[in-house]
Design a protein around this motif. Structure first.
Motif: not given
Length: 359
Positions: A336-341
């Motif tokens: 989730t975090a990688v997608a947001a970054v």
């Protein structure tokens, strides 16, 4: 090789890059005194003061001055030329013996100053970069940017959350994920939580006085939190100057304000002011619901975690910060975090167009 009494380097430095710095250093080596004139137009999105500060930092032994020049460039119009020259002469303030330049207009600029033109790498073979190229693709030009410009452009991602909700695990995993991409990303930085180190040192000092001391014996004073906030920001700034186009932080000075509220029951104006001075681009709030509590000797217990999570969310919303709540196991949170970054980075960097030029 001829030396000059007073040399001049003039440019927008929007933003400054390795080619600019090579030009300045070349001129500095051949002049008793060198003036660097930074000219900025009001429509441009990097403030003149920032550009002057960046150039002064990179070239502390030169006279860096700034001027606002809102006159469009028309190299074919003598009247326009003279309008620019009035701004240049007032900013420089003294006669010029040599104009150092990599631009085609250098010949006319030097003639109007009554100075000698010195061309430096006009084909840009040593440093194949330009301000236009940097504005179009900062990531592709990252290796040509100095520390201060990198710190200004780096996308700053802060992972924050209540005790034992995986902020350190996630922020470290993110930094490692981007380092594995290689190239400029190999230098992706990670900033540790200074408040934790401060707490460890505080507990160690208490145990030096009383070996039986525990975390329950530790108290905090309000004036300690601005110290923590400033140190956290200093560590963040240092890492941003050295790293890749993205920086990951395990908490920040904004979060320090919530921790002050947690321990002392109110806000601290000095911490709030410190937190307002630095731009962050994305916050990742680690939810407490699906992470088991682990007591590492510096934590108070799981009962406070829902309240802390709620306060983080309330303040993120109140202050209009961009944030995302991450949930699930480690793999789900990282994905989730990688997608947001990646979404953040894909938005790119937006520079306002400079004034038009007629050549």
């Amino acid at each position: 090789m001829r030396r000059y009494g007073h040399g001049l380097v003039l440019g927008k430095f929007y933003p400054p890059h390795a080619g600019h710095h090579h030009l300045v250093r070349t001129a500095q080596d051949r002049c008793d005194r060198l003036t660097v004139l930074v000219c900025a137009a009001s429509v441009e999105s990097v403030p003149l003061a920032d550009r002057v500060a960046w150039m002064r930092e990179e070239h502390p032994d030169t006279d860096v001055v700034g001027a606002v020049d809102d006159i469009p460039v028309d190299l074919t119009d003598p009247t326009v030329w003279e309008a620019h020259m009035a701004i240049f002469r007032e900013a420089v303030g003294r006669p010029v013996d040599a104009v150092f330049t990599s631009e085609a207009y250098g010949t006319e600029l030097a003639r109007r100053f009554g100075a000698e033109e010195v061309c430096v790498d006009p084909a840009r073979t040593l440093f194949p970069v330009s301000g236009t190229a940097v504005r179009a693709d900062p990531v592709g030009c990252w290796d040509f940017l100095g520390p201060a410009v990198r710190a200004s452009l780096a996308r700053r991602v802060v992972v924050l959350g209540a005790e034992s909700t995986g902020t350190t695990t996630l922020s470290r995993a993110l930094a490692e994920h981007y380092r594995r991409r290689g190239g400029i990303w190999a230098g992706t930085g990670w900033v540790a939580e200074y408040g934790r180190r401060y707490s460890e040192e505080k507990l160690a000092a208490a145990r030096a006085a009383d070996p039986a001391a525990t975390w329950e014996d530790i108290t905090f004073a309000s004036e300690e939190f601005p110290v923590i906030a400033r140190r956290q920001d200093a560590e963040e700034e240092r890492s941003a100057r050295l790293g890749s186009p993205v920086l990951f932080c395990d908490t920040d000075s904004f979060a320090t304000g919530i921790w002050h509220e947690r321990y002392l029951g109110g806000r601290n104006e000095e911490v709030e002011k410190t937190a307002s001075l630095t731009r962050r681009d994305l916050y990742l709030l680690t939810d407490d619901a699906d992470v088991p509590f682990e007591d590492d000797g510096l934590r108070d217990g799981p009962h406070l975690r829902p309240w802390m999570t709620g306060r983080f969310r309330e303040e993120l919303e109140r202050t209009g910060r961009r944030f995302l709540v991450v949930r699930g196991d480690r793999e789900e949170r990282l994905a989730t975090a990688v997608a947001a970054v990646d979404e953040l980075l894909a938005e790119g960097w937006h520079f306002a167009a400079p004034l038009p030029e007629t050549r």
